[in-house]
Design a protein around this motif. Structure first.
Motif, PDB file in Angstrom:
ATOM      1  N   ILE A 114      41.457  -3.977   0.202  1.00 23.24           N
ATOM      2  CA  ILE A 114      41.561  -3.271  -1.294  1.00 23.24           C
ATOM      3  C   ILE A 114      42.587  -2.503  -1.067  1.00 23.24           C
ATOM      4  O   ILE A 114      42.618  -1.278  -0.331  1.00 23.24           O
ATOM      5  CB  ILE A 114      39.986  -2.997  -2.302  1.00 23.24           C
ATOM      6  CG1 ILE A 114      41.333  -2.526  -4.086  1.00 23.24           C
ATOM      7  CG2 ILE A 114      39.715  -1.638  -2.077  1.00 23.24           C
ATOM      8  CD1 ILE A 114      39.994  -2.149  -4.463  1.00 23.24           C
ATOM      9  N   ALA A 115      43.884  -2.142  -1.954  1.00 24.75           N
ATOM     10  CA  ALA A 115      44.745  -1.170  -1.934  1.00 24.75           C
ATOM     11  C   ALA A 115      45.045  -1.081  -3.758  1.00 24.75           C
ATOM     12  O   ALA A 115      45.434  -2.091  -4.445  1.00 24.75           O
ATOM     13  CB  ALA A 115      46.080  -2.036  -1.163  1.00 24.75           C
ATOM     14  N   CYS A 116      45.366   0.334  -4.389  1.00 25.83           N
ATOM     15  CA  CYS A 116      45.373   0.405  -5.139  1.00 25.83           C
ATOM     16  C   CYS A 116      46.646   1.063  -5.877  1.00 25.83           C
ATOM     17  O   CYS A 116      47.181   1.887  -4.904  1.00 25.83           O
ATOM     18  CB  CYS A 116      44.083   1.411  -5.841  1.00 25.83           C
ATOM     19  SG  CYS A 116      42.644   1.133  -5.277  1.00 25.83           S
ATOM     20  N   GLY A 117      47.280   1.201  -6.682  1.00 27.84           N
ATOM     21  CA  GLY A 117      48.282   1.470  -6.899  1.00 27.84           C
ATOM     22  C   GLY A 117      47.976   2.970  -7.894  1.00 27.84           C
ATOM     23  O   GLY A 117      47.658   3.243  -8.542  1.00 27.84           O
ATOM     24  N   ALA A 118      49.432   3.798  -6.923  1.00 29.19           N
ATOM     25  CA  ALA A 118      49.517   5.250  -7.713  1.00 29.19           C
ATOM     26  C   ALA A 118      50.896   5.499  -7.808  1.00 29.19           C
ATOM     27  O   ALA A 118      52.433   4.962  -7.256  1.00 29.19           O
ATOM     28  CB  ALA A 118      49.586   6.765  -6.858  1.00 29.19           C
TER      29      ALA A 118
END
Length: 387
Positions: A114-118
């Protein structure tokens, strides 16, 4: 049981359509090889929340997180709290923050990637931010993700697009953030067809000049950049930039029109994937990437080819309304019990558009259960006055 539906054409005439024309794909299990494939994932709204849907994003957490587990089960990675999740178009930062927290915990529980939007949507909306405020907002959101073990996708910022005066302003802001992150991030270049507020990103409207600015930033901080996702719907521009990236920096295609050729690549390289359409075509996407990992390009092409017409339909202008088609696909396939969206976005596409989407998805083998899909299509038709 076979359902024959009466589908409308523009102008009001009807035609008969019997679903089940495509071959449904059963994706193989196991990890994908050769390419990293992120699906930007949608959120499921809570249809029973009493809150005003236009101003408060009430989320069905069980259904939303179950969909992420479904994507992981196919071998896909999840790109969380991005524009596909209606970030900035119904999903505010408080809800995005909770979504990130919950999804990171779920990913860790099953070993899902998973990678998450900042971004900078923690800033007050409607006010003109300063560059210092943009930096502070990015810092806060990056720290939140990294402190929970997540990888950052550094999203394009509306606030930065509004206050930056020159390319130097972008280099200053990105340089500050990239010097602080603890692990390499994925940069995010979203074209104004996806978000009109991002017009002129990187300091100019000429895409070649904007690319040069972005490449300068990447080269100056290559050890902090895992890759860049670009969504310009321009395959030529993507290939050009891909060939200019420093060694070790990946290109993640965000081109929902040309993804099969960009992911396959050429003699000089290829793109990984970070795509909204992979939410809607997840089983076929997983099967195609798996085939490519086994050097079976014929099967790769055969799987992806019928999905392109569907993707181009879902992402037709206004492109930012594509989320409606993504959620509609999840509804047709039984991943959620209703066709409602935060912000009332289910109304962003016409009944004609949704019917064409249904036909294209069926022909591509993307309606997993044609009987269920037909029943649900029939409900939507009834709401449009077609009994």
């Amino acid at each position: 049981m076979t359902f024959t539906l009466q589908l409308p054409r523009e102008g009001g005439s009807l035609y008969a359509y019997t679903p089940g024309k495509g071959t449904v794909v059963s994706p193989p299990g196991g990890p994908l090889r050769g390419r990293i494939a992120f699906s930007a994932a949608h959120v499921v709204c809570d249809p029973f929340a009493a809150a005003d849907p236009l101003h408060h994003a009430a989320i069905d957490w069980n259904a939303t997180l179950a969909y992420r587990h479904y994507l992981w089960s196919l071998g896909l990675s999840v790109a969380e709290a991005m524009d596909t999740a209606q970030r900035g178009m119904g999903l505010g930062y408080p809800q995005a923050k909770e979504l990130i927290c919950r999804s990171l915990a779920e990913a860790q529980s099953v070993g899902g990637n998973i990678a998450c939007g900042a971004g900078t949507d923690s800033l007050p909306s409607g006010s003109q931010a300063t560059l210092q405020q943009v930096v502070a907002a990015y810092e806060e959101q990056c720290e939140y993700i990294e402190s929970r073990g997540g990888q950052v996708i550094l999203m394009a910022s509306r606030a930065l697009a509004a206050c930056a005066q020159t390319p130097d302003d972008y280099e200053q802001v990105y340089g500050r953030i990239l010097s602080q992150v603890t692990r390499p991030v994925i940069l995010h270049w979203l074209g104004d067809m996806f978000d009109p507020a991002l017009a002129g990103y990187w300091g100019g409207r000429d895409l070649d000049e904007a690319m040069d600015v972005c490449l300068r930033i990447i080269r100056a901080h290559a050890d902090k950049v895992d890759g860049i996702k670009i969504s310009l719907l321009d395959a030529e521009k993507e290939v050009r930039m891909r060939r200019l990236l420093p060694a070790g920096v990946k290109m993640y295609t965000g081109d929902d029109f040309n993804y099969p050729t960009l992911i396959r690549g050429d003699e000089q390289g290829y793109s990984h994937a970070l795509l909204g359409i992979f939410d809607a075509i997840a089983p076929v996407a997983a099967a195609a990437i798996h085939a490519l990992g086994e050097d079976d390009e014929a099967r790769y092409d055969a799987l992806f080819e019928p999905t392109v017409a569907l993707s181009r339909h879902i992402f037709q202008k206004p492109t930012y309304a594509y989320k409606t088609g993504i959620v509609f696909m999840a509804y047709l396939n039984g991943h959620q019990s209703h066709f409602r969206m935060i912000g009332g976005a289910e109304g962003a596409r016409s009944i004609i558009h949704l019917c064409e989407l249904f036909v294209l998805a069926d022909k591509a083998g993307l309606i997993a259960n044609p009987e269920l899909g037909a029943r649900r299509m029939k409900h939507v038709l009834a709401l449009a006055g077609i009994e």
